[in-house]
Write a protein that holds these residues in place. Structure first.
Motif: not given
Length: 354
Positions: A53-64
């Motif tokens: 599960d890598g769904s906790a990854s994110f972009d600080p700018d909110g980009t998908p």
């Protein structure tokens, strides 16, 4: 005054332009990668799937984000390396522990302007579970029964990670414990998997013998008109009727009906009692002739009255354990109680369940 005003306006415009230029030139924040591990999973077979599960990854700018999973092991693969939550499939054939290093790369931004972040760690699969044993049924039977594994059945062992656990058994023999009991064999079955985990269970084989000290004999019949006595569980109704045949040392008018009990042979502590001990009158039904378990007592008259007793079949089945027995199993039974003079009597019989 006008000149001074225009000078200030131009200065402000220039400052705003420089500020906007600086913001436009500031680099975009990198995406944050989180692969969700490390992972430790139990082996579930030669091909074991471990959910990642890598769904906790994110972009600080909110980009998908888009995802790319990478592995470095020849014995593993991702079912879909481009999703946030893939399964990592590991080949565990012949193995107790396997570990693989995996990496996740997440991307944000459009084509030609993609930013990425990378994270990595281990996926470990281990076999730490003992095999599951299924035993042959425990047996209560007369002395002389063939107690070999070939006769009484072999245990089976299953293990998710080892298709062929090693099966073994050892017998402990308990000698006679008193009247009606000849010998008990505790057969301990053990299953051992290739990773050293084991499980053990006991099959109990109780061998019985007639109790001559209590004037025992083979004078209980389920069906006086059939030989052998066969109980068809599929058609058996709610009533279970047995016939106690009179013999030289057991006359029916000397039986204390209130004390009558029915059990498996050599198990007098688990018994059922008649639904109404006085339901039937003594009458001549059969000829007492049996000398061993399974022998027949034919219908007819021998000058001695016989007595029938009715039991609740559901209670009999539960107490004697009839429901779980394989078709064709011979079940040794006993009826016992007191005479009206207070002395004990016991009588044996045998039924075959279908």
């Amino acid at each position: 005054m006008k000149s001074s005003y225009y000078v200030r306006l131009l200065a402000t415009s220039a400052a705003l332009a420089l500020s906007s230029f600086a913001l436009a030139d500031e680099p975009e924040a990198l995406p944050v990668c989180n692969y969700g591990g490390p992972y430790a999973a139990e082996c579930t077979g030669a091909s074991t799937s471990v959910p990642l599960d890598g769904s906790a990854s994110f972009d600080p700018d909110g980009t998908p984000l888009t995802y790319q999973w990478i592995e470095e092991c020849q014995f593993g693969f991702f079912d879909d390396p481009t999703v946030a939550q893939p399964n990592y499939v590991i080949d565990m054939t012949g193995q107790c522990v396997r570990q693989c290093f995996v990496a996740l790369r997440v991307f944000s931004g459009g084509q030609g302007n993609a930013q990425n972040g990378t994270c990595s760690g281990f996926v470990t699969v281990s076999d730490t579970t003992s095999p599951v044993l299924a035993l042959p049924i425990s047996v209560i039977a007369p002395w002389g029964l063939d107690t070999s594994v070939g006769s009484l059945g072999v245990a089976t062992a299953t293990d998710l990670c080892d298709p062929s656990p090693v099966l073994s058994f050892a017998d402990t023999v308990i000698p006679s414990q008193g009247p009606g009991h000849e010998q008990t064999i505790i057969r301990r079955w053990t299953a051992l998997d290739r990773c050293g985990f084991s499980s053990s269970l006991d099959q109990t084989i109780t061998l019985t013998s007639p109790d001559t000290s209590l004037d025992a004999s083979f004078n209980v019949d389920f069906d006086i008109n059939a030989c052998p006595d066969v109980l068809d569980r599929a058609t058996q109704g709610p009533r279970f009727v047995l016939t106690l045949l009179g013999r030289a040392n057991l006359y029916m008018n000397g039986v204390n009906r209130a004390t009558v009990k029915l059990s498996r042979q050599a198990d007098p502590t688990n018994f059922v009692t008649p639904t109404n001990p006085w339901l039937y009158s003594a009458t001549q039904i059969g000829v007492f002739a049996a000398t061993n378990f399974g022998d027949c007592n034919p219908a007819g008259t021998d000058g001695r009255a016989d007595l029938r007793f009715q039991f609740n079949y559901a209670q009999v089945s539960a107490t004697l354990g009839l429901a779980s027995l394989p078709a064709g199993t011979a079940v040794p039974i006993q009826m016992f109680g007191l005479r009206t003079n207070g002395t004990q009597w016991i009588a044996y019989g045998e039924i075959i369940v279908q």
